[in-house]
Design a protein around this motif. Structure first.
Motif, short mmCIF file in Angstrom:
data_model
loop_
_atom_site.label_atom_id
_atom_site.label_comp_id
_atom_site.label_asym_id
_atom_site.label_seq_id
_atom_site.Cartn_x
_atom_site.Cartn_y
_atom_site.Cartn_z
N GLY A 164 0.78 -1.23 0.00
CA GLY A 164 0.00 0.00 0.00
C GLY A 164 0.81 1.28 0.00
O GLY A 164 0.26 2.36 -0.18
N LYS A 165 2.12 1.18 0.19
CA LYS A 165 2.97 2.36 0.17
C LYS A 165 3.06 2.93 -1.23
O LYS A 165 3.15 2.19 -2.21
CB LYS A 165 4.38 2.01 0.67
N LYS A 166 3.06 4.27 -1.34
CA LYS A 166 3.14 4.93 -2.64
C LYS A 166 4.58 5.32 -2.94
O LYS A 166 5.30 5.80 -2.07
CB LYS A 166 2.23 6.15 -2.68
N LEU A 167 4.97 5.12 -4.19
CA LEU A 167 6.31 5.49 -4.65
C LEU A 167 6.18 6.39 -5.88
O LEU A 167 5.22 6.27 -6.65
CB LEU A 167 7.12 4.25 -5.05
N THR A 168 7.12 7.26 -6.06
CA THR A 168 7.18 8.07 -7.28
C THR A 168 8.32 7.57 -8.14
O THR A 168 9.46 7.45 -7.67
CB THR A 168 7.40 9.56 -6.93
N VAL A 169 8.03 7.26 -9.41
CA VAL A 169 9.05 6.76 -10.33
C VAL A 169 9.01 7.57 -11.61
O VAL A 169 7.99 8.18 -11.94
CB VAL A 169 8.84 5.26 -10.67
N THR A 170 10.14 7.57 -12.32
CA THR A 170 10.16 8.10 -13.68
C THR A 170 10.26 6.93 -14.64
O THR A 170 10.99 5.97 -14.38
CB THR A 170 11.34 9.06 -13.91
N VAL A 171 9.51 7.01 -15.73
CA VAL A 171 9.47 5.93 -16.71
C VAL A 171 9.99 6.44 -18.04
O VAL A 171 9.55 7.48 -18.54
CB VAL A 171 8.03 5.39 -16.89
N THR A 172 10.92 5.70 -18.62
CA THR A 172 11.36 5.92 -20.00
C THR A 172 11.02 4.64 -20.75
O THR A 172 11.53 3.57 -20.42
CB THR A 172 12.86 6.21 -20.06
N ALA A 173 10.11 4.74 -21.71
CA ALA A 173 9.61 3.54 -22.38
C ALA A 173 9.35 3.82 -23.85
O ALA A 173 9.24 4.98 -24.27
CB ALA A 173 8.32 3.05 -21.71
N ASN A 174 9.27 2.76 -24.63
CA ASN A 174 8.92 2.88 -26.04
C ASN A 174 7.95 1.77 -26.43
O ASN A 174 7.85 0.74 -25.77
CB ASN A 174 10.17 2.84 -26.93
N ALA A 175 7.22 2.02 -27.51
CA ALA A 175 6.26 1.05 -27.99
C ALA A 175 6.95 -0.01 -28.84
O ALA A 175 7.86 0.29 -29.62
CB ALA A 175 5.18 1.75 -28.81
N VAL A 176 6.53 -1.26 -28.69
CA VAL A 176 7.04 -2.37 -29.52
C VAL A 176 6.01 -2.61 -30.62
O VAL A 176 4.82 -2.84 -30.34
CB VAL A 176 7.23 -3.64 -28.67
N ARG A 177 6.44 -2.56 -31.89
CA ARG A 177 5.53 -2.69 -33.02
C ARG A 177 5.78 -4.00 -33.76
O ARG A 177 6.91 -4.51 -33.80
CB ARG A 177 5.67 -1.51 -33.98
N ASN A 178 4.73 -4.51 -34.41
CA ASN A 178 4.88 -5.71 -35.24
C ASN A 178 5.27 -5.31 -36.66
O ASN A 178 5.50 -4.13 -36.94
CB ASN A 178 3.60 -6.55 -35.22
#
Length: 579
Positions: A164-178
């Motif tokens: 139940g603890k809240k965390l703050t994160v930064t996300v660096t992501a990209n989409a995977v395409r077919n």
């Protein structure tokens, strides 16, 4: 081709290729060939029979392909895969891949640990967009960025751990395409920035207070110019007036004007760095004076306690302003206990190391004198505690307070290059910790004392229990640096499970007293039921927890007062382990 040779030959029963070709009609095998210069090289040999028009075997034809470059590529691929797997498994950042609907396809051990799950298998059953990212606005913005740009960079999201603890994160992501260009999955990296966000908030709060103070100070300066002729004029007119009613009216106006001037003086203290005359000040004397004032003027239902060691260091400061700190904090404590309670004041020497300084934006490593003022009053709700140092902010009824007391405390402490921490629980009380840099003479003494070296641990396992991620991280990191092994638990229930699982290995437990799910007292009782001789160190930001432990009959080997330094942590632990 450059790497391909075409071979023809007659069928000869003495040759393996020829025999295999005759039996199976074809031959495919990796072989090692030798060049004219004697160099060996791998090749793939494929051979088949040659027949005449009558179907008689007249020979064979083969193709030999040099596989030197292919083997190198395969080896590089294997090495690359091993490097990626090592990076994936050992990275301290979270590496993940999930479907469009949020089902996790893969996540590394750092992600499992960050989100508080026991295993990857358990976490893969959780939907990232439903069980972990709960804020609808954040999810929509995240999806929109990925769908529009195909990637997100340093996108800030709030995650919820299993506990139940809240965390703050930064996300660096990209989409995977077919192959058709359609998005089929997301992959990326998460980084925990909870601690950094807390420091950013502290910095923003500090800058906000300074800005408000400067504005208020500018206004107060003008008001002071308005009040001055009123105060002087009242005294002049009062001297000429003989009518008693008029003189009483002048007295009332003068009293109000002087009260306004005192408020302006406080605002000016907040709004600019008023240094005053700096001398060597022994805080112990100020505390004794304040304790005497409190005993004589505060309600008899408020009990006074003091803790004044003989060796408290000197500080460099303005004695009048430092006295004002104590006065404002004690008045606040009095108002928080309308039905009586205990007011405790004290001072002690502390040395803040880099670990502790890292957790507070205004702190620097070095020797400090710690002033503590605590009460057993109503406490401060968590939703407003970050506002209490703002000028004019008050929870008191109109006419009962100006909202300048704590603002003045903050300004004076900052002007003395110190900082303030506050710990509070609703219904249990509040404690203010004021850190003031010790005088240079104390620094010299501390440098001599700093020669003390703590003996490293011998791999003893220590269970650390705390619901604050930054405290848990810094405590375990410090223990591990000094040769201890650690187990982490973010609440009492998890601590009990870990202790039971590792029974016989855990040499000591350091537990916070204020935690959700199961508090420190319940945790200690449960640990004692599992192992009556367990060595337990209780930690708390409220000194009253120490007396509550004694009243409740809870047996602990030591009490560690938050915020503790690495020196206090290691010293207490060594004493407990050697007892």
């Amino acid at each position: 081709g450059r790497d391909v040779s075409i071979l023809y030959g007659t069928v000869d029963d003495s040759n393996e290729v020829h025999r295999a070709t005759l039996v199976r009609g074809a031959y495919v095998r990796e072989v090692v060939n030798r060049r004219k210069n004697g160099e060996l090289f791998p090749s793939l040999l494929s051979a088949s029979l040659l027949k005449d028009a009558n179907g008689e075997v007249i020979g064979y034809m083969g193709i030999s392909r040099d596989r030197t470059m292919e083997q190198r590529a395969e080896e590089e691929l294997r090495t690359s895969e091993e490097k990626y797997r090592t990076l994936f498994e050992e990275s301290r950042d979270v590496i993940f891949m999930c479907t469009l609907t949020g089902t996790l396809l893969d996540i590394n051990p750092a992600g499992v640990d960050l989100l508080g799950y026991a295993s990857k298998k358990e976490l893969l059953d959780v939907n990232l967009f439903q069980g972990v990212i709960l804020d609808l606005g954040e999810k929509e913005a995240y999806h929109h960025a990925l769908d529009t740009n195909g990637f997100v960079r340093d996108f800030r999201i709030t995650l919820v751990r299993k506990d139940g603890k809240k965390l703050t994160v930064t996300v660096t992501a990209n989409a995977v395409r077919n192959s058709r260009g359609s998005i089929v999955a997301y992959r990326g990296i998460m980084r925990d920035v909870t601690e950094r966000q807390q420091l950013e908030q502290q910095l923003m709060q500090s800058q906000k207070l300074e800005s408000i103070g400067l504005l208020a100070g500018g206004i107060a300066h003008d008001i002071n110019n308005v009040l001055t002729p009123i105060i002087v004029g009242i005294e002049f007119l009062k001297g000429k007036e003989t009518n008693n009613e008029a003189r009483k009216m002048f007295d009332m106006i003068g009293t109000s004007a002087r009260r306004g001037a005192e408020i302006v003086k406080q605002v000016l203290t907040i709004g600019r760095r008023v240094t005053g005359e700096r001398t060597e000040v022994q805080l112990k004397h100020l505390l004794k004076e304040m304790a005497k004032v409190a005993v004589e003027t505060f309600p008899k239902s408020i009990r006074m306690q003091t803790s004044l060691p003989d060796d408290v260091w000197m500080v460099s400061g303005d004695a009048t302003q430092l006295h004002q700190i104590l006065l404002n904090l004690c008045v606040n404590a009095r108002d928080a206990m309308p039905n009586g309670g205990t007011l405790t004041m004290g001072a002690k020497n502390v040395f803040l190391d880099e670990h502790y300084a890292h957790l507070h934006v205004d702190a620097k490593p070095g020797p400090y004198v710690l002033l503590q003022v605590s009460d057993t009053g109503s406490g401060i709700p968590g939703e407003i505690i970050h506002k209490i140092f703002e000028p004019f902010y008050t929870t008191k009824e109109p006419g009962k307070g100006t909202g300048l007391g704590l603002s003045t405390v903050h300004a004076i402490v900052k002007n003395h290059n110190g900082f303030v921490n506050v710990y509070s629980e609703v219904g249990k009380g509040t404690r203010f910790n004021v850190y003031l840099p010790a005088h240079q003479n104390a620094v010299m003494r501390e440098q001599e004392r700093a020669g003390r070296v703590f003996s490293n641990g011998n791999g003893e396992t220590i269970l650390v229990v705390d619901d604050e991620p930054s405290v848990l991280e810094i405590t375990t990191a410090t223990l591990e640096k000094f040769g201890y092994k650690t187990l982490r638990a973010c609440d009492g229930t998890q601590a009990i499970a870990l202790f039971a699982k590792n029974r016989g290995e855990v040499r000591a437990v350091i537990t916070d007293m204020s935690m959700p799910v199961m508090d420190g007292s319940s945790t200690i009782k449960a640990l004692r039921r599992i192992e009556s001789n367990a060595k337990i160190i209780a930690a708390s930001g409220l000194a009253e927890h120490k007396s509550k432990i004694e009243v409740a009959g809870l047996r602990v080997e030591a009490f560690l007062e938050k915020p503790y330094t690495a020196e206090a942590l290691l010293g207490t632990l060594q004493e407990v382990l050697s007892s």
